[in-house]
Scaffold this motif. Structure first.
Motif, PDB file in Angstrom:
ATOM      1  N   ILE A   1      34.097  20.745 106.743  1.00 51.16           N
ATOM      2  CA  ILE A   1      35.550  20.569 106.637  1.00 51.16           C
ATOM      3  C   ILE A   1      36.070  19.748 107.815  1.00 51.16           C
ATOM      4  CG2 ILE A   1      37.750  21.795 106.687  1.00 51.16           C
ATOM      5  CD1 ILE A   1      36.327  24.101 105.228  1.00 51.16           C
ATOM      6  N   TYR A   2      35.590  20.071 109.001  1.00 54.09           N
ATOM      7  CA  TYR A   2      36.023  19.324 110.190  1.00 54.09           C
ATOM      8  C   TYR A   2      35.649  17.846 110.078  1.00 54.09           C
ATOM      9  CZ  TYR A   2      35.695  17.434 114.912  1.00 54.09           C
ATOM     10  OH  TYR A   2      35.795  16.621 116.005  1.00 54.09           O
ATOM     11  N   ARG A   3      34.413  17.598 109.656  1.00 56.86           N
ATOM     12  CA  ARG A   3      33.947  16.209 109.609  1.00 56.86           C
ATOM     13  C   ARG A   3      34.726  15.414 108.568  1.00 56.86           C
ATOM     14  NH1 ARG A   3      28.190  16.683 108.901  1.00 56.86           N
ATOM     15  NH2 ARG A   3      27.997  16.634 111.157  1.00 56.86           N
ATOM     16  N   VAL A   4      34.942  16.007 107.386  1.00 54.94           N
ATOM     17  CA  VAL A   4      35.646  15.287 106.323  1.00 54.94           C
ATOM     18  C   VAL A   4      37.083  14.995 106.722  1.00 54.94           C
ATOM     19  CG1 VAL A   4      36.548  15.515 103.983  1.00 54.94           C
ATOM     20  CG2 VAL A   4      34.184  16.115 104.463  1.00 54.94           C
TER      21      VAL A   4
ATOM     22  N   SER B   1      51.156  19.604 108.141  1.00 57.70           N
ATOM     23  CA  SER B   1      51.160  20.026 106.741  1.00 57.70           C
ATOM     24  C   SER B   1      50.377  19.057 105.871  1.00 57.70           C
ATOM     25  CB  SER B   1      52.593  20.135 106.223  1.00 57.70           C
ATOM     26  OG  SER B   1      53.318  21.081 106.967  1.00 57.70           O
ATOM     27  N   LEU B   2      50.550  17.751 106.143  1.00 59.46           N
ATOM     28  CA  LEU B   2      49.829  16.729 105.388  1.00 59.46           C
ATOM     29  C   LEU B   2      48.322  16.899 105.543  1.00 59.46           C
ATOM     30  CD1 LEU B   2      49.908  14.045 103.733  1.00 59.46           C
ATOM     31  CD2 LEU B   2      49.924  12.863 105.951  1.00 59.46           C
ATOM     32  N   THR B   3      47.889  17.138 106.790  1.00 61.30           N
ATOM     33  CA  THR B   3      46.455  17.288 107.055  1.00 61.30           C
ATOM     34  C   THR B   3      45.906  18.542 106.398  1.00 61.30           C
ATOM     35  OG1 THR B   3      46.821  16.217 109.193  1.00 61.30           O
ATOM     36  CG2 THR B   3      44.712  17.351 108.866  1.00 61.30           C
ATOM     37  N   MET B   4      46.634  19.658 106.571  1.00 62.78           N
ATOM     38  CA  MET B   4      46.165  20.913 106.001  1.00 62.78           C
ATOM     39  C   MET B   4      46.128  20.852 104.470  1.00 62.78           C
ATOM     40  SD  MET B   4      45.405  22.834 108.522  1.00 62.78           S
ATOM     41  CE  MET B   4      45.734  23.092 110.274  1.00 62.78           C
ATOM     42  N   SER B   5      47.068  20.139 103.860  1.00 62.22           N
ATOM     43  CA  SER B   5      47.106  20.066 102.398  1.00 62.22           C
ATOM     44  C   SER B   5      45.885  19.347 101.847  1.00 62.22           C
ATOM     45  CB  SER B   5      48.380  19.368 101.932  1.00 62.22           C
ATOM     46  OG  SER B   5      48.417  18.016 102.380  1.00 62.22           O
ATOM     47  N   ASP B   6      45.320  18.422 102.637  1.00 65.31           N
ATOM     48  CA  ASP B   6      44.104  17.740 102.207  1.00 65.31           C
ATOM     49  C   ASP B   6      42.949  18.722 102.014  1.00 65.31           C
ATOM     50  OD1 ASP B   6      45.251  15.312 102.075  1.00 65.31           O
ATOM     51  OD2 ASP B   6      44.201  14.424 103.787  1.00 65.31           O
TER      52      ASP B   6
ATOM     53  N   GLN C   1      37.503  -8.336 102.770  1.00 64.91           N
ATOM     54  CA  GLN C   1      38.905  -8.589 103.035  1.00 64.91           C
ATOM     55  C   GLN C   1      39.642  -7.403 103.644  1.00 64.91           C
ATOM     56  OE1 GLN C   1      40.455  -9.853  99.281  1.00 64.91           O
ATOM     57  NE2 GLN C   1      39.704 -11.969  99.485  1.00 64.91           N
ATOM     58  N   ARG C   2      39.161  -6.146 103.364  1.00 64.65           N
ATOM     59  CA  ARG C   2      39.897  -4.993 103.843  1.00 64.65           C
ATOM     60  C   ARG C   2      39.137  -4.327 104.978  1.00 64.65           C
ATOM     61  NH1 ARG C   2      38.556  -1.336  98.531  1.00 64.65           N
ATOM     62  NH2 ARG C   2      36.466  -0.695  99.172  1.00 64.65           N
ATOM     63  N   GLY C   3      39.816  -3.534 105.754  1.00 66.54           N
ATOM     64  CA  GLY C   3      39.201  -2.818 106.857  1.00 66.54           C
ATOM     65  C   GLY C   3      38.527  -1.562 106.365  1.00 66.54           C
ATOM     66  N   SER C   4      37.584  -1.142 107.146  1.00 68.50           N
ATOM     67  CA  SER C   4      36.861   0.078 106.804  1.00 68.50           C
ATOM     68  C   SER C   4      37.762   1.278 106.830  1.00 68.50           C
ATOM     69  CB  SER C   4      35.679   0.285 107.755  1.00 68.50           C
ATOM     70  OG  SER C   4      36.144   0.403 109.086  1.00 68.50           O
ATOM     71  N   GLY C   5      38.783   1.278 107.685  1.00 70.86           N
ATOM     72  CA  GLY C   5      39.692   2.418 107.747  1.00 70.86           C
ATOM     73  C   GLY C   5      40.448   2.589 106.453  1.00 70.86           C
ATOM     74  N   ARG C   6      40.972   1.457 105.901  1.00 73.40           N
ATOM     75  CA  ARG C   6      41.701   1.560 104.636  1.00 73.40           C
ATOM     76  C   ARG C   6      40.780   1.957 103.499  1.00 73.40           C
ATOM     77  NH1 ARG C   6      45.096  -3.904 104.347  1.00 73.40           N
ATOM     78  NH2 ARG C   6      43.229  -4.656 105.407  1.00 73.40           N
ATOM     79  N   ALA C   7      39.509   1.525 103.569  1.00 74.73           N
ATOM     80  CA  ALA C   7      38.544   1.935 102.546  1.00 74.73           C
ATOM     81  C   ALA C   7      38.318   3.420 102.589  1.00 74.73           C
ATOM     82  CB  ALA C   7      37.219   1.183 102.755  1.00 74.73           C
ATOM     83  N   ALA C   8      38.220   3.955 103.814  1.00 69.27           N
ATOM     84  CA  ALA C   8      37.988   5.390 103.942  1.00 69.27           C
ATOM     85  C   ALA C   8      39.182   6.189 103.489  1.00 69.27           C
ATOM     86  CB  ALA C   8      37.650   5.737 105.397  1.00 69.27           C
ATOM     87  N   GLY C   9      40.385   5.601 103.600  1.00 62.27           N
ATOM     88  CA  GLY C   9      41.575   6.373 103.290  1.00 62.27           C
ATOM     89  C   GLY C   9      42.098   6.185 101.892  1.00 62.27           C
ATOM     90  N   ASN C  10      41.427   5.402 101.030  1.00 63.03           N
ATOM     91  CA  ASN C  10      41.983   5.216  99.697  1.00 63.03           C
ATOM     92  C   ASN C  10      41.833   6.481  98.854  1.00 63.03           C
ATOM     93  OD1 ASN C  10      39.437   5.257  98.325  1.00 63.03           O
ATOM     94  ND2 ASN C  10      39.098   3.127  98.923  1.00 63.03           N
ATOM     95  N   ARG C  11      42.545   6.482  97.708  1.00 60.81           N
ATOM     96  CA  ARG C  11      42.646   7.695  96.902  1.00 60.81           C
ATOM     97  C   ARG C  11      41.298   8.109  96.332  1.00 60.81           C
ATOM     98  NH1 ARG C  11      47.303   7.676  92.563  1.00 60.81           N
ATOM     99  NH2 ARG C  11      48.435   7.547  94.556  1.00 60.81           N
ATOM    100  N   GLN C  12      40.491   7.158  95.891  1.00 61.29           N
ATOM    101  CA  GLN C  12      39.198   7.489  95.301  1.00 61.29           C
ATOM    102  C   GLN C  12      38.293   8.197  96.306  1.00 61.29           C
ATOM    103  OE1 GLN C  12      37.021   4.080  93.947  1.00 61.29           O
ATOM    104  NE2 GLN C  12      35.335   5.289  93.098  1.00 61.29           N
ATOM    105  N   ASN C  13      38.267   7.695  97.534  1.00 58.71           N
ATOM    106  CA  ASN C  13      37.418   8.318  98.551  1.00 58.71           C
ATOM    107  C   ASN C  13      37.953   9.691  98.968  1.00 58.71           C
ATOM    108  OD1 ASN C  13      35.520   6.241  98.708  1.00 58.71           O
ATOM    109  ND2 ASN C  13      36.857   5.036 100.051  1.00 58.71           N
ATOM    110  N   ARG C  14      39.283   9.820  98.995  1.00 57.44           N
ATOM    111  CA  ARG C  14      39.834  11.137  99.319  1.00 57.44           C
ATOM    112  C   ARG C  14      39.465  12.156  98.242  1.00 57.44           C
ATOM    113  NH1 ARG C  14      44.698   8.321 100.790  1.00 57.44           N
ATOM    114  NH2 ARG C  14      45.762   9.165  98.946  1.00 57.44           N
TER     115      ARG C  14
ATOM    116  N   ARG D   1      36.820  12.049  96.341  1.00 55.02           N
ATOM    117  CA  ARG D   1      35.390  12.335  96.473  1.00 55.02           C
ATOM    118  C   ARG D   1      35.145  13.346  97.596  1.00 55.02           C
ATOM    119  NH1 ARG D   1      33.888   7.568  97.376  1.00 55.02           N
ATOM    120  NH2 ARG D   1      33.355   6.982  95.234  1.00 55.02           N
ATOM    121  N   ARG D   2      35.849  13.162  98.707  1.00 55.66           N
ATOM    122  CA  ARG D   2      35.670  14.098  99.819  1.00 55.66           C
ATOM    123  C   ARG D   2      36.182  15.487  99.456  1.00 55.66           C
ATOM    124  NH1 ARG D   2      37.064   9.450 103.011  1.00 55.66           N
ATOM    125  NH2 ARG D   2      39.258  10.010 102.852  1.00 55.66           N
ATOM    126  N   SER D   3      37.227  15.566  98.674  1.00 62.43           N
ATOM    127  CA  SER D   3      37.742  16.870  98.240  1.00 62.43           C
ATOM    128  C   SER D   3      36.702  17.603  97.400  1.00 62.43           C
ATOM    129  CB  SER D   3      39.038  16.686  97.440  1.00 62.43           C
ATOM    130  OG  SER D   3      40.072  16.195  98.259  1.00 62.43           O
TER     131      SER D   3
END
Length: 855
Positions: free
Chosen positions: A748-751, A778-783, A460-473, A475-477
């Motif tokens: 870091i670049y890839r994530v 700022s949003l990007t760097m804070s990640d 039901q959801r797009g892969s982009g929204r899956a990649a951007g959800n809080r749990q995946n963020r 995990r990437r951190s």
């Protein structure tokens, strides 16, 4: 009966066919399962065509990581883990003596040979104990100029200790250890092959050692190796700063040990033994110490006994441990560093695989909806990682084989068992385990992600929204933080070693090395038996060298600069003969010695030609302070080796023996007092030192063509050779650190790139609501900020712990060095900022309307 029999036969036949059918069904099921697994692997390989860039980068990353790990483990296995290449090598030991008054640089040394003789007679925990001495000598087969080779002069029972028999000819016998019957030699198989065409052809032939003929009576097996002098030195304080091949010639040891003192001759001989079955190293050491106590009570003068009991201790060490020496910590450090690099590479690939798994989440959902089991989904995800790791592992083994050639070529001469370093079955098993481990390490997270995904939500959801959800963020951190953590720890340890080497190279040495050439002349003891003959050679060769065009100054000495402690003697003030004086390094030098090295004069004058007869001596500042504290030593007399000398000058302290130790106490006298073998010439020229090496060699041969010129090199090369282990460690660590930093930047670049792609719609909404580009930056760097900073802190804490283990390998730097920490942190933050800038710029350039229409 016939019916019953046929019935039974028929029943048995049916039962057999049933069993056979059951087995065929199992085989068929296994074959289907195997073919299904193979199809998944082939499918994974075909997937690489859709992302060739990712596949190539992943394979090369794994190949470099696995190849480096395999190469270093090969060295660890061959040097540390593999037993020595002798029968029952676990029973072999080296017997030393810890001599307290020789100073901290001599933690232990080769024992007094008279002590060893009584150990041989009285020790019951040892099957056999042999005395040997390693030396260098000129080897010639005809009229050619002799070339330097390593020679072992040993008692006949040395081969019994090692359980080695010649492959041709015979071994030494006790009766060969007599003057006049000792001109015989054993050769290694390699030397016999290169010189005479084979072992059989070498028997009975004559070689010249130090201008003396020796008849070859035997050839040792091709597998036989004896540690070189720089690996197993009787005087551990000596530094390996020249060529030190494994010994190729063995001759009988002829010495009248009865003429030796009971308290002296430390560091000149080796004692190698073999334990009795069931005996232990600790037990043998206790027994030798008991015998040593008996020797002190029976043989030493009464006034020396109480001091000797405290100062002289027996020390027994497994031979493998003695051979490995200080190389063990270095190799384990490199092994840890290279595994750290492989960990960073695997985390980097895990980042990439998680991103790919998210983009293929719908595929997993469809397969699950169509009936695919959890096992099939897990294998489908792991198949790609396993395929990448397998290709990378095979390529890594090939790279490791080539890397080992470079490793052997550039490894320091002190590295033991270098000739035994090669790939073997154990190493290949390690590579296979490393490959499987790497596949699981970077493939497990994507596989678990597939298993945990909900098919309905994924559809039901797009892969982009899956990649951007809080749990995946989150995990990437964690993955970014783990990379930064490992990379920071590696970089900080590398920085400590780099600063340590820089400190050694840049610190004040106490002498000038520019435009200085060194040359070693090894005179034959037979041709130059008497002092007048040696003095005549030294005088003539020195005149020839000084007459060379462009030579500004030349001198000679009995010890190679930066070669370690030698000729350690006690000096006494002539006016206080009853008081013990300090230990010094005694040097015999010519006039212009200090001028050639440009060592500063603090008081009095340098050695001159007049000191041939005046018995003048120059001392270092530390010697003056130790023997004449707060007094003027000039004109005072001191006694060295039973002879009196008058102090005529004081020179500044210099790192004459080692750059890694404090300047030693030094005493310099004219070489005519006691000309030594070999002789070392020092030449300062107007042109670069490399341009005069050939001329210096010819000048020495002009005096005597039969003299072996073992080493002709620049003083700069001598400094580099003296720091060969440190340069090797640092260069490898710097290479690994640079690779780790590059991988961390790519991670870091890839994530961040993948994260920004997943949050494209969110960023579009923010920009539509008025967010500025600076806000998006700022949003990007804070990640990246939180995981990078936490990784830096964790890596710094781990580096402090590692620093405690490697403290003994560092010079002039503490493991908490602020400058190193600041440089590493600043460099990493700059690299992280550079890696995050492109994703941030790309995110800030998003068109809000396009982003809102994307889904």
């Amino acid at each position: 009966m016939l019916v019953c029999d046929f019935g039974e036969l028929s029943l048995r036949g049916c039962r057999g066919r049933a069993l056979s059918s059951t087995f065929r069904l199992k085989d068929l099921a296994a074959g289907v399962l195997l073919s299904s697994d193979m199809r998944e692997i082939m499918l994974a390989v075909r997937q690489f065509r859709k992302a060739p860039g990712f596949a190539v980068v992943a394979i090369l990353t794994l190949a470099l990581g696995i190849g480096a790990s395999t190469a270093v483990f090969t060295a660890v296995d061959s040097i540390i883990l593999k037993p020595l290449a002798y029968r029952d090598s676990g029973q072999l030991v080296a017997a030393w003596e810890r001599v307290k008054f020789l100073g901290p640089s001599m933690a232990y040394s080769g024992p007094n040979p008279r002590h060893v003789e009584l150990w041989q007679k009285r020790a019951t925990d040892l099957q056999v104990l042999a005395i040997a001495r390693q030396e260098s000598s000129g080897l010639a087969l005809g009229t050619e100029h002799p070339r330097m080779t390593a020679v072992v002069a040993a008692q006949a029972n040395l081969l019994d200790v090692l359980k080695v028999m010649p492959m041709a000819g015979r071994a030494f016998r006790r009766e060969d250890e007599v003057k006049g019957r000792d001109k015989i030699a054993l050769l290694t198989q390699e030397l016999a092959q290169n010189s005479f065409g084979g072992a059989a052809q070498a028997i009975g032939k004559t070689v010249r050692l130090g201008n003396e003929p020796y008849v070859v009576i035997g050839v040792l097996p091709g597998s036989f190796r004896f540690p070189s002098r720089h690996v197993l030195d009787a005087s551990p304080s000596k530094q390996g700063v020249g060529e030190a091949p494994e010994p190729q010639v063995f001759v009988p040891l002829v010495e009248d040990f009865d003429g030796f003192s009971w308290n002296g001759e430390y560091g000149n001989f080796l004692a190698l033994g073999r334990l009795q079955p069931g005996a232990t190293v600790a037990g043998a050491q206790a027994q030798l110490q008991t015998i040593l106590g008996q020797i002190i009570d029976e043989e030493m003068p009464p006034k020396e006994r109480s001091f000797a009991h405290e100062a002289i201790k027996a020390y027994v060490q497994p031979l493998q441990e003695a051979v490995v020496g200080q190389s063990g910590p270095t190799l384990w450090l490199l092994m840890s560093a290279v595994l750290g690099l492989l960990l960073i590479a695997c985390v980097n690939l895990a980042n990439a695989q998680v991103g790919r798994a998210l983009s293929r989440e719908r595929e997993a959902a469809v397969r699950s909806a169509l009936g695919a089991s959890k096992r099939q989904l897990l294998w489908s995800s792991l198949a790609e990682s396993l395929a990448l790791a397998t290709i990378g592992g095979v390529l890594g083994v090939v790279l490791a084989r080539e890397a080992l050639e470079l490793f052997r070529a550039h490894a320091p001469i002190q590295l033991p068992r270098a000739s035994e370093i090669h790939l073997n079955g154990t190493v290949l098993l390690f590579s296979v385990a490393l490959t499987i481990g790497a596949a699981l390490l970077f493939g497990a997270m994507p596989a678990l992600k597939w298993l945990a995904s909900d098919p309905q939500n994924a559809l039901q959801r797009g892969s982009g929204r899956a990649a951007g959800n809080r749990q995946n963020r989150r995990r990437r951190s964690w993955l970014i933080g783990l990379q930064v953590f490992a990379c920071t720890a590696l970089l900080l340890v590398t920085g400590l070693f780099a600063k340590s080497l820089w400190h050694l190279l840049s610190s004040d040495k106490g002498f000038s090395s520019e435009h200085v050439t060194l040359a070693e002349a090894d005179l034959s003891e037979t041709s130059y038996r008497e002092n007048p003959e040696r003095i005549a050679f030294d005088d003539g060769a020195l005149r020839n060298v000084r007459a060379l065009p462009g030579v500004r100054s030349a001198a000679l000495t009995n010890a190679l600069p930066l070669g370690g402690d030698t000729w350690i003697e006690e000096i006494q003030r002539a006016d206080r003969p009853d008081r013990d004086g300090p230990l010094v390094n005694l040097r015999w030098v010519s006039d212009r010695y200090f001028e050639t090295l440009r060592e500063p004069l603090k008081a009095g004058r340098f050695i001159t030609e007049a000191d041939r007869t005046l018995r003048g001596a120059v001392i270092s500042e530390s010697t003056a302070q130790a023997e004449w504290p707060n007094e003027n030593p000039l004109g005072r007399q001191m006694q060295v080796e039973g002879r009196k000398f008058t102090v005529v000058g004081v020179v500044a302290d210099a790192h004459s023996n080692s750059l890694k130790l404090a300047p030693p106490n030094m005493v310099y006298v004219h070489y005519a007092d006691r000309p030594q073998l070999p002789t070392y010439f020092l030449v300062r020229s107007a042109q670069p030192a490399e341009q005069v090496t050939a001329a210096v060699r010819r000048a020495i041969w002009q005096q005597d063509p039969s003299v072996t010129t073992a080493r002709v090199k620049t003083m700069e090369s001598q400094i580099k050779d003296s720091l060969a282990p440190e340069r090797f460690e640092t260069s490898v660590l710097v290479s690994l650190g640079a690779g780790a930093l590059l991988l961390a930047m790519l991670g870091i670049y890839r994530v961040l790139s993948h994260a920004m792609a997943g949050r494209k719609q969110e960023i579009g909404v923010r920009m539509a609501l008025g967010a500025t580009k600076q806000r998006i930056y700022s949003l990007t760097m804070s990640d990246a900020a939180a995981p990078v900073l936490s990784g830096l802190v964790g890596g710094w804490l781990v580096s402090l712990a590692i620093g405690q283990f490697v403290r003994a390998m560092l010079y002039g730097v503490e493991c908490t060095d602020a400058m190193v920490t600041a440089i590493v942190v600043f460099s990493f933050l700059a690299a992280a900022l550079a890696a995050a800038f492109i994703p941030a710029r790309r995110a800030a350039s998003i068109d809000p309307m396009e982003a809102l229409r994307a889904e």
